[in-house]
Design an enzyme around this catalytic site. Structure first.
Site, PDB file in Angstrom:
ATOM      1  N   ALA A   1      -0.240   9.982  -7.040  1.00 53.34           N
ATOM      2  CA  ALA A   1       1.169  10.245  -7.347  1.00 53.34           C
ATOM      3  C   ALA A   1       2.101   9.171  -6.801  1.00 53.34           C
ATOM      4  O   ALA A   1       3.082   8.829  -7.432  1.00 53.34           O
ATOM      5  CB  ALA A   1       1.568  11.613  -6.805  1.00 53.34           C
ATOM      6  N   GLY A   2       1.830   8.656  -5.604  1.00 51.19           N
ATOM      7  CA  GLY A   2       2.697   7.644  -5.030  1.00 51.19           C
ATOM      8  C   GLY A   2       4.115   8.148  -4.869  1.00 51.19           C
ATOM      9  O   GLY A   2       4.361   9.225  -4.338  1.00 51.19           O
TER      10      GLY A   2
ATOM     11  N   ILE B   1      -0.100  10.090   5.462  1.00 52.59           N
ATOM     12  CA  ILE B   1       0.787  11.054   6.115  1.00 52.59           C
ATOM     13  C   ILE B   1       0.983  10.685   7.589  1.00 52.59           C
ATOM     14  O   ILE B   1       0.050  10.764   8.390  1.00 52.59           O
ATOM     15  CB  ILE B   1       0.246  12.490   5.987  1.00 52.59           C
ATOM     16  CG1 ILE B   1      -0.034  12.811   4.518  1.00 52.59           C
ATOM     17  CG2 ILE B   1       1.231  13.471   6.601  1.00 52.59           C
ATOM     18  CD1 ILE B   1       1.127  12.592   3.576  1.00 52.59           C
TER      19      ILE B   1
ATOM     20  N   GLU C   1      16.566  10.286   5.644  1.00 54.24           N
ATOM     21  CA  GLU C   1      15.357   9.510   5.928  1.00 54.24           C
ATOM     22  C   GLU C   1      15.583   8.031   5.666  1.00 54.24           C
ATOM     23  O   GLU C   1      15.179   7.171   6.465  1.00 54.24           O
ATOM     24  CB  GLU C   1      14.201  10.027   5.072  1.00 54.24           C
ATOM     25  CG  GLU C   1      12.917   9.230   5.219  1.00 54.24           C
ATOM     26  CD  GLU C   1      11.784   9.777   4.391  1.00 54.24           C
ATOM     27  OE1 GLU C   1      10.735   9.113   4.321  1.00 54.24           O
ATOM     28  OE2 GLU C   1      11.937  10.878   3.811  1.00 54.24           O
TER      29      GLU C   1
ATOM     30  N   GLY D   1       4.982 -21.353  14.993  1.00 55.90           N
ATOM     31  CA  GLY D   1       3.797 -22.134  14.690  1.00 55.90           C
ATOM     32  C   GLY D   1       2.540 -21.287  14.776  1.00 55.90           C
ATOM     33  O   GLY D   1       2.544 -20.099  14.440  1.00 55.90           O
ATOM     34  N   GLY D   2       1.456 -21.875  15.261  1.00 55.20           N
ATOM     35  CA  GLY D   2       0.186 -21.167  15.353  1.00 55.20           C
ATOM     36  C   GLY D   2       0.249 -19.951  16.252  1.00 55.20           C
ATOM     37  O   GLY D   2      -0.469 -18.969  16.042  1.00 55.20           O
TER      38      GLY D   2
END
Length: 389
Positions: free
Chosen positions: A135-136, A162, A249, A346-347
């Site tokens: 359903a999404g 959930i 919400e 950076g890294g």
């Protein structure tokens, strides 16, 4: 903590300053030092919920007569900001708070008096079970069915993604009580999970980010729920309940997103002041300065918008269209800002021991939960059809 430093949110006052101090201490002592352990175990300790309840940090905007702290949405916003400040997305108080507001605004008096004091104390952890595997974001397409059998409803179906799922003691379950009635056939049921036969929790899901958040699959196989636990006492009102509470919400999502953008800016500014390249600090390089100038501008604009939204929720004038715009703009802005900030590390920015890396991963889902960005755009587009520009 707002940006720039001289700016003070207009909804803040002396009472909220004191409240922020309490929240800040709680987060510093009970959340921040334990984040790695919470992430490994995939949930925040129940004892933390109990401590938050004892301090009045749970259900801060619920009236005292129902066990809450009797504050306003501004108190909830302070808690969300302080959690975002330390990069916490594991303590599921926002979902807990949202579930409580469903009960406060949509429930019967008996439901309010039975459920809310337990939630305020942290004795019950709340959750909302909407999303299903097929359903999404399309709530009308849910398949979980609740059939009235005498004095009980029988729930059959499943839910996924959930929040607070495996820890929850009380779940607001979105069901179909009349599958042929479309949106008018949706109802919400309050499931008390302890010793609920037929109810089971699947795996705690392994996510890209927010590893300390308890996000689970739920299964309902003939679960019996008293008819008295039908939210509001009338079938077919679930879609109305959802539409009424979603702006709350989505405003919470916007509060967390803008606070996270501010946190990303702060940690990146600190890093670029110390890190050197080509004989200069990174902050002395034009590219860095321009990037951070863009992010500061976005954070400042977003902060003003979110502050207005907070004031509107407190005043009871928030609307669905504005909440959708707030969630859309702040979460999309956060995604871009944290990506740019990580690049400046950076890294090191790719190492999860650095907060910017964890924030980068945690931020991604904010454009999905609470209604994906595409759904927010559709809501705003429909407002154009109704009201024009």
């Amino acid at each position: 903590m707002n940006t720039p430093a001289s700016y003070r949110s207009p909804w803040m006052d002396a009472d909220l300053d004191l409240y922020r101090e309490t929240v800040h201490r709680f987060v510093a002592e009970e959340i921040a030092p334990h984040q790695q352990r919470f992430a490994r175990q995939q949930h925040v300790d129940r004892a933390v919920w109990n401590k938050a309840g004892a301090l009045g940090l749970l259900l801060a905007d619920i009236p005292e007569e129902y066990g809450g702290a009797g504050g306003s949405f501004a108190h909830v916003a302070v808690l969300m900001e302080e959690l975002a400040r330390v990069g916490d997305y594991g303590f599921g108080v926002s979902v807990h708070q949202i579930a409580a507001n469903y009960i406060l605004h949509q429930g019967t008096e008996e439901q309010r008096r039975r459920c809310l004091p337990r939630m305020a104390r942290g004795e019950w952890i709340g959750a909302i079970a909407m999303t299903e595997p097929n359903a999404g974001s399309d709530l009308q397409a849910i398949r979980t069915r609740a059939t009235l059998e005498g004095s009980h409803y029988r729930i059959d179906g499943s839910k996924i993604f959930i929040s607070n799922g495996s820890m929850a003691d009380l779940i607001v379950v979105v069901t179909k009580t009349d599958p042929a009635a479309g949106s008018k056939g949706v109802s919400l049921l309050l499931l008390e999970t302890r010793d609920a036969a037929g109810f089971s929790v699947g795996r705690v899901l392994d996510k890209l980010g927010q590893h300390a958040a308890d996000t689970s699959e739920l299964f309902f196989d003939g679960v019996r729920v008293p008819a008295a636990n039908l939210l509001g006492g009338h079938e077919g009102q679930g879609f109305y309940h959802l539409m009424h509470e979603l702006p709350y919400e989505r405003t919470l999502c916007a509060v967390s997103a803008i606070a996270s953008t501010e946190a990303a800016l702060r940690m990146t500014l600190e890093h670029t002041r110390e890190r050197r390249a080509f004989g200069k600090t990174l902050l002395e390089l034009q590219n860095t300065r321009f990037k951070l100038a863009e992010i500061k501008t976005q954070a400042t604009v977003g902060r003003r918008f979110v502050d207005d939204c907070i004031a509107r929720v407190v005043a009871g004038t928030m609307d669905a269209d504005t909440a959708a715009m707030a969630k859309l703009w702040t979460t999309e802005t956060l995604g871009r800002a944290v990506d740019d900030c990580l690049q400046l590390f950076g890294g090191y920015g790719y190492m999860t021991e650095y907060p910017i890396a964890r924030l980068y991963a945690d931020a991604r889902v904010q454009r999905i939960y609470g209604g994906a960005s595409e759904i927010m755009k559709e809501i705003v587009a429909r407002s154009l059809e109704r009201n024009g520009a």
